[in-house]
Design a protein around this motif. Structure first.
Motif, mmCIF file in Angstrom:
data_model
loop_
_atom_site.group_PDB
_atom_site.id
_atom_site.type_symbol
_atom_site.label_atom_id
_atom_site.label_comp_id
_atom_site.label_asym_id
_atom_site.label_seq_id
_atom_site.Cartn_x
_atom_site.Cartn_y
_atom_site.Cartn_z
ATOM 1 N N LEU A 146 2.718 70.340 15.362
ATOM 2 C CA LEU A 146 2.549 72.801 15.694
ATOM 3 C C LEU A 146 1.662 73.267 14.669
ATOM 4 N N LEU A 157 -2.036 74.634 15.961
ATOM 5 C CA LEU A 157 -1.774 76.038 16.680
ATOM 6 C C LEU A 157 -2.914 77.477 15.597
ATOM 7 N N MET A 216 -6.237 75.880 17.394
ATOM 8 C CA MET A 216 -6.436 76.112 18.873
ATOM 9 C C MET A 216 -6.398 77.901 19.224
ATOM 10 N N LEU A 217 -5.597 78.513 18.599
ATOM 11 C CA LEU A 217 -5.469 79.868 18.910
ATOM 12 C C LEU A 217 -6.217 80.594 18.199
ATOM 13 N N VAL A 273 3.624 82.359 23.955
ATOM 14 C CA VAL A 273 3.907 80.785 23.607
ATOM 15 C C VAL A 273 5.147 80.321 24.686
ATOM 16 N N HIS A 316 7.204 76.604 25.118
ATOM 17 C CA HIS A 316 6.040 75.622 24.470
ATOM 18 C C HIS A 316 8.058 74.542 25.511
ATOM 19 N N GLN A 336 -3.825 84.779 25.430
ATOM 20 C CA GLN A 336 -3.419 83.475 25.193
ATOM 21 C C GLN A 336 -2.543 83.046 25.577
ATOM 22 N N SER A 338 0.111 79.641 24.827
ATOM 23 C CA SER A 338 0.290 78.915 24.074
ATOM 24 C C SER A 338 1.704 77.790 24.964
ATOM 25 N N LEU A 379 0.173 69.970 24.157
ATOM 26 C CA LEU A 379 -0.374 71.091 24.271
ATOM 27 C C LEU A 379 -2.013 72.045 24.244
ATOM 28 N N TYR A 380 -1.303 73.212 25.165
ATOM 29 C CA TYR A 380 -2.664 73.362 25.815
ATOM 30 C C TYR A 380 -2.691 74.921 25.555
ATOM 31 N N THR A 381 -4.321 75.393 24.495
ATOM 32 C CA THR A 381 -4.278 77.317 25.031
ATOM 33 C C THR A 381 -5.031 77.344 25.800
#
Length: 273
Positions: free
Chosen positions: A46, A50, A53-54, A126, A128, A153, A155, A260-262
């Motif tokens: 992560l 992160l 991806m962000l 976020v 998770h 966004q 996460s 894991l997605y954005t």
């Protein structure tokens, strides 16, 4: 790491929403995940993903189902004012310790209550390893979309049902896989999620609630399939390098224990154009 003596041992009933919360299981959660190599790998991957991806800038962040506060601490250390929402009182106690000295707001609240208790809208949310513990993860996706500001966004990290199936085959649990008995019941101290999810579900729900998938990766794409999980320090360093190298590469990301997605909310909607 969190000392297990902070927590009491008891059975944990499902919530009124059919969700599993972690009062009475905080010790097991801390020790079996973050007190092990798999927790170290998860955090290391992560930490690698992160920032890639962000679109990160100093902005307020809402951590949904914040648990012991690991992700909130990661963002707080980078200057983000963080709001932690977590239904378990015991987990919030530990999260307060993790966030000591940082700007943070703590809410004891489930995801379903956040449109009222932390409506935002938020530029960064976020969430998770939460949806797999909910009775209705699809509805939860709608709630998360509602919390986001236009252009915001999300996460999102979820427990991968396909990886759970593959792992059970590797372990020889063939009857369990043939019967598709993969989900946990939520009635014992085992930490098998009650609603493991597939990539196809996330794709469908994202489209349903007007979210775009900007990026996707796998977290722990190799570790959980090793024949030997006891790793010396040198092997762990090498494995983390491999996890980081292949976590966004086909076909490996699809077998990550977590996906894991954005997800982004469009800045404009068709009605506003």
């Amino acid at each position: 790491m969190v000392a297990s003596s902070h927590f009491t041992r008891q059975s944990v009933p499902l919530s009124v929403h059919g969700d599993r919360h972690f009062d009475g299981l905080g010790d097991k959660f801390a020790n079996s995940l973050y007190g092990s190599a798999r927790g170290e790998i998860r955090l290391a991957v992560l930490d690698h993903l992160l920032p890639r991806m962000l679109r990160l800038q100093v902005q307020p962040m809402l951590d949904v189902g914040a648990g012991l506060g690991h992700m909130s601490a990661w963002f707080a250390e980078r200057g983000h004012p963080v709001t932690l929402a977590e239904p378990s009182a015991e987990m919030l106690v530990e999260a307060r310790r993790a966030l000591a000295g940082h700007s943070a707001t703590f809410l004891q609240a489930p995801l379903q209550a956040l449109p009222e208790q932390a409506p935002g809208p938020w530029e960064l949310v976020v969430c998770h390893a939460v949806l797999e513990w909910l009775g209705d993860p699809r509805a939860a996706m709608g709630t998360l979309a509602e919390l986001l500001s236009p252009g915001g966004q999300l996460s999102l990290m979820v427990f991968n049902r396909d990886a759970l199936r593959f792992s059970n085959v590797v372990k020889g649990n063939l009857d369990k896989v043939l019967a598709d008995r993969l989900a946990g019941t939520g009635k014992r101290r085992r930490l098998t999620p009650i609603s493991p999810l597939t990539h196809e579900e996330i794709v469908a729900w994202s489209a349903e609630y007007g979210l775009d998938i900007a990026a996707v990766a796998g977290v722990r794409v190799f570790h959980d399939y090793l024949r030997e999980h006891q790793l010396d320090d040198e092997s762990l360093v090498k494995l983390i390098e491999l996890e980081r190298r292949y976590c966004t590469t086909e076909p490996y990301w699809r077998l990550g224990r977590y996906l894991l997605y954005t997800l982004t909310k469009p800045a404009t909607t068709p009605e506003s154009r």
